[in-house]
Design a protein around this motif. Structure first.
Motif, PDB file in Angstrom:
ATOM      1  N   ALA A  69       0.834  -1.209   0.000  1.00 29.76           N
ATOM      2  CA  ALA A  69       0.000   0.000   0.000  1.00 29.76           C
ATOM      3  C   ALA A  69       0.868   1.257   0.000  1.00 29.76           C
ATOM      4  N   PHE A  70       1.921   1.263   0.813  1.00 30.16           N
ATOM      5  CA  PHE A  70       2.834   2.412   0.830  1.00 30.16           C
ATOM      6  C   PHE A  70       3.580   2.544  -0.493  1.00 30.16           C
ATOM      7  N   LYS A  71       4.006   1.429  -1.059  1.00 29.66           N
ATOM      8  CA  LYS A  71       4.714   1.475  -2.339  1.00 29.66           C
ATOM      9  C   LYS A  71       3.834   2.063  -3.435  1.00 29.66           C
ATOM     10  N   ARG A  72       2.554   1.656  -3.454  1.00 28.10           N
ATOM     11  CA  ARG A  72       1.631   2.201  -4.460  1.00 28.10           C
ATOM     12  C   ARG A  72       1.339   3.674  -4.196  1.00 28.10           C
ATOM     13  N   LEU A  73       1.105   4.013  -2.940  1.00 23.74           N
ATOM     14  CA  LEU A  73       0.801   5.392  -2.570  1.00 23.74           C
ATOM     15  C   LEU A  73       1.932   6.328  -2.973  1.00 23.74           C
ATOM     16  N   ALA A  74       3.157   5.903  -2.732  1.00 20.93           N
ATOM     17  CA  ALA A  74       4.329   6.749  -2.991  1.00 20.93           C
ATOM     18  C   ALA A  74       4.879   6.578  -4.397  1.00 20.93           C
ATOM     19  N   ASP A  75       4.418   5.573  -5.104  1.00 24.47           N
ATOM     20  CA  ASP A  75       4.992   5.216  -6.402  1.00 24.47           C
ATOM     21  C   ASP A  75       6.499   5.033  -6.247  1.00 24.47           C
ATOM     22  N   TRP A  76       6.875   4.259  -5.232  1.00 25.70           N
ATOM     23  CA  TRP A  76       8.271   3.997  -4.883  1.00 25.70           C
ATOM     24  C   TRP A  76       8.417   2.495  -4.678  1.00 25.70           C
ATOM     25  N   PRO A  77       9.427   1.876  -5.242  1.00 24.60           N
ATOM     26  CA  PRO A  77       9.461   0.414  -5.266  1.00 24.60           C
ATOM     27  C   PRO A  77       9.971  -0.294  -4.013  1.00 24.60           C
ATOM     28  N   THR A  78      10.605   0.438  -3.107  1.00 29.14           N
ATOM     29  CA  THR A  78      11.276  -0.241  -2.002  1.00 29.14           C
ATOM     30  C   THR A  78      10.979   0.387  -0.656  1.00 29.14           C
ATOM     31  N   VAL A  79      11.216  -0.385   0.388  1.00 27.95           N
ATOM     32  CA  VAL A  79      11.173   0.052   1.777  1.00 27.95           C
ATOM     33  C   VAL A  79      12.609  -0.020   2.264  1.00 27.95           C
ATOM     34  N   PRO A  80      13.063   0.984   3.020  1.00 26.50           N
ATOM     35  CA  PRO A  80      12.351   2.039   3.721  1.00 26.50           C
ATOM     36  C   PRO A  80      12.039   3.244   2.839  1.00 26.50           C
ATOM     37  N   MET A  81      11.126   4.046   3.365  1.00 31.85           N
ATOM     38  CA  MET A  81      10.744   5.306   2.732  1.00 31.85           C
ATOM     39  C   MET A  81      10.625   6.364   3.821  1.00 31.85           C
ATOM     40  N   LEU A  82      11.000   7.585   3.487  1.00 30.42           N
ATOM     41  CA  LEU A  82      10.827   8.701   4.401  1.00 30.42           C
ATOM     42  C   LEU A  82       9.832   9.666   3.787  1.00 30.42           C
ATOM     43  N   PHE A  83       8.817  10.009   4.567  1.00 31.63           N
ATOM     44  CA  PHE A  83       7.818  10.984   4.150  1.00 31.63           C
ATOM     45  C   PHE A  83       7.973  12.240   4.995  1.00 31.63           C
ATOM     46  N   VAL A  84       7.922  13.383   4.356  1.00 31.78           N
ATOM     47  CA  VAL A  84       7.995  14.671   5.034  1.00 31.78           C
ATOM     48  C   VAL A  84       6.707  15.410   4.713  1.00 31.78           C
ATOM     49  N   ASN A  85       5.963  15.751   5.747  1.00 33.04           N
ATOM     50  CA  ASN A  85       4.667  16.416   5.583  1.00 33.04           C
ATOM     51  C   ASN A  85       3.767  15.668   4.600  1.00 33.04           C
ATOM     52  N   GLY A  86       3.773  14.344   4.689  1.00 38.60           N
ATOM     53  CA  GLY A  86       2.898  13.518   3.871  1.00 38.60           C
ATOM     54  C   GLY A  86       3.383  13.243   2.463  1.00 38.60           C
ATOM     55  N   GLU A  87       4.521  13.818   2.086  1.00 38.72           N
ATOM     56  CA  GLU A  87       5.057  13.629   0.732  1.00 38.72           C
ATOM     57  C   GLU A  87       6.314  12.767   0.799  1.00 38.72           C
ATOM     58  N   LEU A  88       6.478  11.907  -0.171  1.00 34.63           N
ATOM     59  CA  LEU A  88       7.669  11.073  -0.209  1.00 34.63           C
ATOM     60  C   LEU A  88       8.910  11.938  -0.375  1.00 34.63           C
ATOM     61  N   PHE A  89       9.863  11.736   0.515  1.00 37.82           N
ATOM     62  CA  PHE A  89      11.175  12.374   0.396  1.00 37.82           C
ATOM     63  C   PHE A  89      12.116  11.448  -0.363  1.00 37.82           C
ATOM     64  N   GLY A  90      12.086  10.166  -0.023  1.00 36.90           N
ATOM     65  CA  GLY A  90      12.904   9.196  -0.724  1.00 36.90           C
ATOM     66  C   GLY A  90      13.226   7.991   0.135  1.00 36.90           C
ATOM     67  N   GLY A  91      14.071   7.136  -0.413  1.00 38.14           N
ATOM     68  CA  GLY A  91      14.528   5.954   0.284  1.00 38.14           C
ATOM     69  C   GLY A  91      15.865   6.196   0.951  1.00 38.14           C
ATOM     70  N   SER A  92      16.466   5.121   1.427  1.00 39.80           N
ATOM     71  CA  SER A  92      17.711   5.268   2.185  1.00 39.80           C
ATOM     72  C   SER A  92      18.838   5.838   1.330  1.00 39.80           C
ATOM     73  N   ASP A  93      18.839   5.548   0.038  1.00 42.03           N
ATOM     74  CA  ASP A  93      19.900   6.085  -0.820  1.00 42.03           C
ATOM     75  C   ASP A  93      19.823   7.600  -0.931  1.00 42.03           C
ATOM     76  N   ILE A  94      18.626   8.127  -1.043  1.00 42.80           N
ATOM     77  CA  ILE A  94      18.452   9.584  -1.142  1.00 42.80           C
ATOM     78  C   ILE A  94      18.778  10.249   0.188  1.00 42.80           C
TER      79      ILE A  94
END
Length: 107
Positions: A69-94
């Protein structure tokens, strides 16, 4: 049955959206900040702690549908993910890039 699966997926998506409104920084992890269950989650936690960030977390290690559900919501393929104010900031590499540049700071 298909109806029950669709209802569960919808419930997980609603939970995912709602959880991002509860905190300025939300880290979606495999595990917890004190017991990460993968190296990438550990790197994310160390980076956030390194800048004294106050963050909430959601453990998706034991719930693959919530992780999806988080992957679809963020359109991001992997966990972990960091969200800032409800918006995807990125994964551990970013997050690692921002730490290396010295531009990741706690506000």
């Amino acid at each position: 049955d298909e109806f029950e699966r669709a209802a569960e997926v919808a419930a997980k998506a609603a939970f995912a959206k709602g959880s991002l409104r509860r905190s300025m920084l939300v880290c979606v992890l495999k595990g917890t900040p004190w017991e990460p269950q993968c190296g990438f989650s550990l790197r994310m936690v160390k980076a956030l702690r390194g800048v004294n960030a106050v963050f909430s977390f959601i453990d998706v290690a034991s719930d693959t549908r919530l992780a999806e559900a988080f992957k679809r919501l963020a359109d991001w393929p992997t966990v972990p993910m960091l969200f800032v104010n409800g918006e995807l900031f990125g994964g551990s590499d970013i997050v690692d890039e921002y730490v290396a540049e010295g531009t990741l700071r706690s506000s």
